[in-house]
Design an enzyme around this catalytic site. Structure first.
Site, short mmCIF file in Angstrom:
data_model
loop_
_atom_site.label_atom_id
_atom_site.label_comp_id
_atom_site.label_asym_id
_atom_site.label_seq_id
_atom_site.Cartn_x
_atom_site.Cartn_y
_atom_site.Cartn_z
N LYS A 120 -12.62 -3.04 -5.13
CA LYS A 120 -13.50 -1.88 -5.01
C LYS A 120 -13.04 -0.75 -5.90
O LYS A 120 -13.80 0.13 -6.27
CB LYS A 120 -13.48 -1.36 -3.57
CG LYS A 120 -14.07 -2.30 -2.57
CD LYS A 120 -13.67 -1.91 -1.15
CE LYS A 120 -14.33 -2.83 -0.14
NZ LYS A 120 -13.84 -2.63 1.21
N LYS B 218 -7.27 -9.33 -8.35
CA LYS B 218 -8.36 -9.52 -7.39
C LYS B 218 -9.57 -8.66 -7.77
O LYS B 218 -9.41 -7.56 -8.28
CB LYS B 218 -7.91 -9.10 -5.99
CG LYS B 218 -7.69 -10.29 -5.06
CD LYS B 218 -7.16 -9.86 -3.73
CE LYS B 218 -8.25 -9.34 -2.81
NZ LYS B 218 -7.80 -9.25 -1.41
N LYS C 294 0.82 -1.21 0.00
CA LYS C 294 0.00 0.00 0.00
C LYS C 294 0.85 1.26 0.00
O LYS C 294 0.48 2.26 -0.61
CB LYS C 294 -0.95 0.01 1.21
CG LYS C 294 -2.13 -0.90 1.06
CD LYS C 294 -3.22 -0.54 2.07
CE LYS C 294 -4.39 -1.50 1.97
NZ LYS C 294 -5.40 -1.24 2.99
#
Ligand code: TRP
Length: 332
Positions: free
Chosen positions: A197, A194, A111
Site C-alpha cells: 500500500k 511485496k 515495524k
C-alpha cells in the site's frame, strides 16, 4: 458449524495482494463456515492515521468485501471498534501474556525498526488484540496470509494459557488456513518486494479500484527479465518477476502455479502478458466497478456495518461475560 474470523486493516489502497492473498479466498468459505469478516480499524491506529482517510478506507474495505462476492446477509461484516468486546477481551488476555512471547514477534521488530523506544504500546500489543478478535467469537478457523502465521500461533498460545490458568476448556485453539498460489503478491516493478500500500511507484501495484484500462496497462508495463517464460519449476525460483506474474495468473484462473508455468513454458513474455491482462481485467474490472458504485453509496455501507456490528455483539458479549465470570470479575 465451524466459525471463521478474519480481518483487513483499513489503511492505504486495497490492492491485488489483498484480494488474492485474502478476500478472494474468503468468498468460497461462506457456504461451509459461519463467517465473520472484520475491518480492523483498531489495528490500523497502531500507527498514525488521518481521521478522514480512516473513515473513508473503512467504508472502502467494506465495499471491497461485498464487491468481491462476500454476502453481507450470510456473513457478518463489521468494523472492529463498534464492538467493545474486542478491546475489553484484549486487556483480559494481555494480563496472561508473557512479554517474552511478544518480544518474539518479527512483525513488531520490523515495524518498530531501530526506534524501538518510540514505537507505541499499541503496536507492541497488536497481536494480543488480534487474539481477542478471534477468541471473542471462539472462531475455529482463521484464513490469513503467510505474514500473519506467527500472530496466529500466539493467539493459540494465549487461548491455551487462559484455559490452563483457569482449568477450563473455554477457548478452542484456532486453526490457521494459509492459502496457496499468490498469497504473497510481489511488486510489479521489483519481484523481491511485496506489493504494498505504501509503494509510491504507481506501476508497482494494481489497486482494487483500478479501471480495466489501468489494470491492463500495469500488467503490460510489469517488469520482466529478457528470457523466455520459465520451463522448469527450478527456474521459477531464480526468476522472481516471472514467478510473481505466473502466481497471479494461477490465482486468478484457479490453477496451480505449475500448471500455469507449463502452459506458457518457452513462450515470450508479451503473449503471456496479453493473456494475464485479459484475465486480470475480467476479474478486477468488474470488482473495481462494483466497488466504485458501493463507495458512492455510504448510506448502504453504513447500514451493512451497523447490522453486522449488532450481530457480532450478540456473539461476542455473552462470551466476554463468561470470561469475566471465569476470571472472578464481579458482575453485581
Ligand atoms: N493483523 C492482520 C493483518 O494485518 C489483520 C487482523 C486483525 C486479523 N485481527 C485479525 C486477521 C484476526 C485474522 C484474524 O493482516
Amino acid at each position: 458449524m465451524n466459525r471463521i474470523f478474519s480481518g483487513v486493516q483499513p489503511t492505504g489502497n486495497l490492492h491485488l495482494g489483498n484480494y488474492l492473498g485474502a478476500i478472494r479466498n474468503w468468498v468460497a468459505l461462506q457456504s461451509s463456515f459461519d463467517c465473520i469478516f472484520c475491518i480492523v480499524d483498531l489495528h490500523a491506529i497502531t500507527v498514525p492515521q488521518d481521521p478522514a482517510q480512516l473513515r473513508l478506507q473503512t467504508r472502502e474495505v467494506t465495499a471491497a468485501y461485498i464487491a468481491a462476492g462476500i454476502d453481507p446477509e450470510r456473513c457478518i461484516i463489521f468494523n472492529q471498534s463498534m464492538v467493545s468486546a474486542h478491546s475489553e477481551l484484549s486487556w483480559l488476555l494481555s494480563c496472561l501474556t508473557p512479554l517474552g512471547w511478544l518480544n518474539r514477534m518479527t512483525q513488531f521488530k520490523e515495524k518498530a525498526g531501530k526506534q524501538r523506544d518510540n514505537a507505541g504500546l499499541g503496536l507492541y500489543a497488536y497481536p494480543v488484540l488480534m487474539a481477542a478478535d478471534i477468541l471473542a467469537y471462539k472462531a475455529t478457523h482463521v484464513p490469513v496470509g503467510e505474514d500473519q502465521k506467527q500472530h496466529l500461533e500466539l493467539a493459540r498460545d494465549i487461548a491455551g494459557a487462559f484455559n490452563r490458568r483457569y482449568g477450563v476448556e473455554f477457548f478452542p485453539l484456532p486453526e490457521p488456513q494459509i492459502f496457496g498460489a499468490a498469497t504473497r503478491v510481489m511488486s510489479l516493478r521489483d519481484g523481491s518486494k511485496k506489493m504494498s500500500k505504501s509503494d509510491t511507484s504507481d506501476y508497482s501495484r494494481i489497486n482494487m479500484t483500478d479501471d480495466a484500462d489501468t489494470v491492463a496497462l500495469k500488467i503490460r508495463k510489469a517488469r520482466t527479465d529478457p528470457l523466455p517464460m520459465p520451463e522448469t519449476p527450478e527456474e521459477l525460483e531464480t526468476r522472481p518477476e516471472a514467478a510473481n506474474l505466473l502466481g497471479i495468473y494461477a490465482a486468478l484462473t484457479d490453477v496451480t502455479v505449475d500448471a500455469a508455468r507449463a502452459r506458457f513454458a518457452g513462450q515470450n513474455f508479451s503473449s503471456f502478458k496479453e493473456e494475464l491482462a485479459e484475465v486480470s481485467v475480467a476479474v478486477l474490472g468488474k470488482i473495481g466497478g462494483e466497488m466504485r458504485r458501493l463507495v458512492a453509496d455510504p448510506g448502504y455501507i453504513d447500514r451493512v456495518l451497523r447490522g453486522g456490528a449488532e450481530r457480532a455483539r450478540a456473539i461476542a458479549e455473552p462470551h466476554l461475560r463468561e470470561v469475566q465470570d471465569i476470571i472472578g470479575l464481579l458482575r453485581p
